[in-house]
Design an enzyme around this catalytic site. Sequence first.
Site, mmCIF file in Angstrom:
data_model
loop_
_atom_site.group_PDB
_atom_site.id
_atom_site.type_symbol
_atom_site.label_atom_id
_atom_site.label_comp_id
_atom_site.label_asym_id
_atom_site.label_seq_id
_atom_site.Cartn_x
_atom_site.Cartn_y
_atom_site.Cartn_z
ATOM 1 N N ALA A 1 3.141 28.419 -56.093
ATOM 2 C CA ALA A 1 3.571 28.261 -54.699
ATOM 3 C C ALA A 1 5.017 27.783 -54.690
ATOM 4 C CB ALA A 1 2.692 27.234 -53.989
ATOM 5 N N LYS A 2 5.635 27.810 -53.555
ATOM 6 C CA LYS A 2 6.966 27.218 -53.397
ATOM 7 C C LYS A 2 7.174 26.953 -51.928
ATOM 8 C CE LYS A 2 10.563 26.196 -56.022
ATOM 9 N NZ LYS A 2 10.596 25.863 -57.461
ATOM 10 N N GLY A 3 8.040 25.986 -51.637
ATOM 11 C CA GLY A 3 8.362 25.692 -50.250
ATOM 12 C C GLY A 3 9.851 25.466 -50.115
#
Length: 438
Positions: free
Chosen positions: A129-131
């Site tokens: 994931a990444k934000g």
Amino acid sequence: MGEEKLETTDDPQNSLGTVRRVEAASDAMTPFEAATYFFHRSADRLNMRDEVRAVLSTSYRELAVQIPVKYEDGSIHVHRGYRVQHNGARGPYKGGIRYAASVDMDEVRALAALMTWKNALIDVPYGGAKGGVHCDPTTMSHLEKERLTRRFTAMISYIIGVNRDIPAPDMGTDAQTMAWMMDEYGRKNGYTPGIVTGKPVELGGSPGREEATGRGVIICAQKATQSVGMTFADSTIAIQGFGNVGYWTAKLAQEVGAKVVAVSDVRGGIHNANGLDIDTVLKHSRDAGSVQGYHDAEDVSNDELLELPCDVLIPAAIHGVIRSDNAASIKAKLMVEAANGPTTPAADEILIERGITVVPDILANTGGVTVSYFEWVQNIQQFRWELDQVNDELEKRMTRATTHVFERAEANNITLRDAAFDIGVDRVRSAAEVRGYV
Ligand code: NAD
């Protein structure tokens, strides 16, 4: 690249479930197109079924949120924030949060996919994931960053969780950002240290997490220099970026005896062929706001830094800095990608032709997520490890993964990047299949 077998829409970025193969390496690719280009090459080598390819080449979930923040002068700035969960076949989603002006859905989507492959390659039990938030943290006050972080956390709180999705720091964020995230999440959910990693040690962070990415870069670089007939401790190093990753890579390189001849930050770089003293450079950079102007070096631009004479080049800042217009001028024999996506696919081909060994990002910068995993384990067990244990376990895992990548590259006569993708992608494919995703 191979012919397009299945293409369901014209817009691969805005349609989940799309399969589109990238045709030719170029500098013009977006970060997600570049990440997908390397994925499809791997999928071709692994003879991946189209349905599996459709799942693994797109994100599971993408969230975009509006974040209005009241600044100290009374004005209201409306920021855009993102959290992308790429694939969760191997475990909870895991990946950092970036605060930068470059952040958009495409960049976050690319970084999320890279997290999936790197978590599988280093063999931590996570998906990817990444934000990120589109903002310029260098111009924001402490209070403004805190407000932004708390609001963003509240907005993504519906999709994160200790066994669901665990954020961490990335560019523009740090241990303080994670402390605010943990505190904000805890307001609604109670004390939950395992909700983020990269926290301050006094809030349940792990000893050794801050320097972990840099430490992992050095472990890979030592192995890679041997493979090209050099000794890391006798080599000269140029590093682009002097933040968490760049600083720690430089400091640890100096500690093992290598000569760091150049470093840089967003304003530019410095060069001294006789070597820089890293802690004095850090002090200067804190006082002056940049490494530039350091008394014992000449100023160089970020572009010039990449082309300096040195043995090992380590990009440790942003993506897309090694392109087809400068790849031919790189003088290093070895490049270790501490940053995510620093080399465009077109430049990658030039480096391969020139015989420059490239240790890919999905291997070289996994030290951070590895120690994040140790931090999460400590939080869940409520049991603190000693620094020596953290560093020993990190070294074991980085060495195992690095050796595996080198062996696979040699056995299949492919590059280190291709070998790293093949190992990571194949592990995710296998987990997705046995779980019954595809
Ligand atoms: P950071 O914010 O601590 O530091 C970033 C550095 O890059 C700073 O020195 C900044 O001045 C410089 N920089 C910013 N824009 C630049 C530009 N246009 N040209 C040249 N330099 C520029 O970030 P970080 O945590 O050190 O992350 C650096 C890279 O490493 C990123 O690509 C990140 O995704 C990757 N990475 C970080 C971690 C981690 O644990 N922090 C883990 C894996 C990968």
